[in-house]
Design a protein around this motif. Structure first.
Motif, PDB file in Angstrom:
ATOM      1  N   ALA A  84       0.821  -1.479   0.092  1.00 60.45           N
ATOM      2  CA  ALA A  84      -0.080   0.171  -0.236  1.00 60.45           C
ATOM      3  C   ALA A  84       0.804   1.270   0.623  1.00 60.45           C
ATOM      4  O   ALA A  84       0.774   2.285  -0.953  1.00 60.45           O
ATOM      5  N   GLY A  85       1.870   1.486   0.931  1.00 60.32           N
ATOM      6  CA  GLY A  85       2.883   2.178   0.807  1.00 60.32           C
ATOM      7  C   GLY A  85       3.804   2.796  -0.649  1.00 60.32           C
ATOM      8  O   GLY A  85       4.047   3.776  -1.053  1.00 60.32           O
ATOM      9  N   ILE A  86       3.691   1.694  -1.354  1.00 59.26           N
ATOM     10  CA  ILE A  86       4.587   1.844  -2.771  1.00 59.26           C
ATOM     11  C   ILE A  86       3.348   2.335  -3.695  1.00 59.26           C
ATOM     12  O   ILE A  86       4.092   3.316  -3.917  1.00 59.26           O
ATOM     13  N   GLU A 123      13.320  15.971   7.341  1.00 59.26           N
ATOM     14  CA  GLU A 123      12.176  17.229   7.388  1.00 59.26           C
ATOM     15  C   GLU A 123      11.649  16.955   7.735  1.00 59.26           C
ATOM     16  O   GLU A 123      11.644  16.466   9.029  1.00 59.26           O
ATOM     17  N   THR A 124      10.612  16.507   6.912  1.00 58.61           N
ATOM     18  CA  THR A 124       9.174  16.443   7.721  1.00 58.61           C
ATOM     19  C   THR A 124       8.519  15.043   7.655  1.00 58.61           C
ATOM     20  O   THR A 124       7.600  15.032   9.015  1.00 58.61           O
ATOM     21  N   ARG A 171       3.001   9.983   3.108  1.00 49.62           N
ATOM     22  CA  ARG A 171       4.136  10.492   3.926  1.00 49.62           C
ATOM     23  C   ARG A 171       3.532  10.764   5.267  1.00 49.62           C
ATOM     24  O   ARG A 171       4.151  10.161   6.013  1.00 49.62           O
ATOM     25  N   PHE A 172       2.365  11.019   5.793  1.00 47.74           N
ATOM     26  CA  PHE A 172       2.274  11.568   7.028  1.00 47.74           C
ATOM     27  C   PHE A 172       1.851  10.446   7.463  1.00 47.74           C
ATOM     28  O   PHE A 172       2.204  10.248   8.910  1.00 47.74           O
ATOM     29  N   THR A 222      -2.413  10.324  -3.023  1.00 51.13           N
ATOM     30  CA  THR A 222      -2.636  10.219  -1.687  1.00 51.13           C
ATOM     31  C   THR A 222      -1.219  10.339  -1.536  1.00 51.13           C
ATOM     32  O   THR A 222      -0.349   9.988  -0.140  1.00 51.13           O
ATOM     33  N   ALA A 223      -0.061  10.791  -2.284  1.00 50.57           N
ATOM     34  CA  ALA A 223       1.174  10.955  -1.823  1.00 50.57           C
ATOM     35  C   ALA A 223       1.646  11.291  -0.378  1.00 50.57           C
ATOM     36  O   ALA A 223       1.644  11.149   0.304  1.00 50.57           O
ATOM     37  N   GLU A 224       1.092  12.609  -0.434  1.00 51.58           N
ATOM     38  CA  GLU A 224       0.845  13.354   1.103  1.00 51.58           C
ATOM     39  C   GLU A 224       0.442  12.284   2.473  1.00 51.58           C
ATOM     40  O   GLU A 224       1.279  12.954   3.087  1.00 51.58           O
TER      41      GLU A 224
END
Length: 207
Positions: free
Chosen positions: A16-18, A87-88, A31-32, A26-28
């Protein structure tokens, strides 16, 4: 508890992450979710550990603390890994370093150490080859971690110093793992290590 359902769960999480990280919509969000994925992975790994004795608690505590504070010193001075900053993506930071990075060191050291635990070789063999594997993993992960805004380097790419620092730190923590007396086999460890390698390897191919 049988590990197979958890192996399916971990595989689903990384697949799911890939996918999620490579879809703009959905990338942001994915990343969260990165630090939570790391927390869940580490939690499942430790759930299947079979001997929670004093030595294992010492290993966990020292690895978390050393893994975190060596990054604090590294970020502050640039003397260990080179000039870089977090970074974040890995979540909130204390002393400019996300605490979850300590879990990352614990996860990798445990998985690599456990994967070598049945090898009938002296400790120094397991430590050297394990540290080489961890350093190669970092080499694979670096471009993807930068692209996912986990950390950034002063000169865009990590210097050779970073990999030397990774090897030495990995070797020290693996020596700790193999020297302390506790049960080291874990049915999740090798599979989780493979998932981590596949995650960054596939991201590299996509990138």
């Amino acid at each position: 508890m049988k590990p197979k359902p958890y192996l399916y769960l971990l595989t689903s999480m990384y697949v799911a992450g890939i996918i999620g990280l490579n879809i703009n919509a959905t990338a942001e969000f994915f990343r969260f979710l990165t630090p939570f994925n790391l927390l869940a992975s580490c939690g499942i790994l430790l759930y299947f550990h079979k001997e929670w004795n004093r030595n294992f608690l010492i290993f966990i505590t020292l690895t978390l603390l050393i893994g975190y504070f060596i990054e604090v010193v590294g970020v502050k001075t640039g003397m260990i890994f080179g000039e870089y900053q977090y970074e974040t993506t890995l979540g909130f930071k204390i002393l400019n370093v996300p605490p979850v990075i300590g879990l990352n060191w614990l996860l990798l050291v445990y998985c690599v150490g456990s994967s070598f635990c049945r090898v009938t070789k002296p400790i120094y063999f397991k430590v050297i080859y394990g540290a080489l594997l961890m350093t190669m993993f970092d080499f694979l992960a670096e471009p993807i971690a930068i692209r996912l805004n986990m950390w950034s380097w002063q000169n865009t790419l990590p210097p050779l110093q970073n990999y030397v620092g990774w090897f030495i730190t990995s070797a020290f923590l693996l020596t700790l793992f193999h020297s302390l007396k506790f049960r080291k086999d874990n049915p999740i460890a090798l599979w989780l290590l493979i998932l981590q390698i596949c995650f960054f390897g596939i991201q590299s191919l996509i990138f």
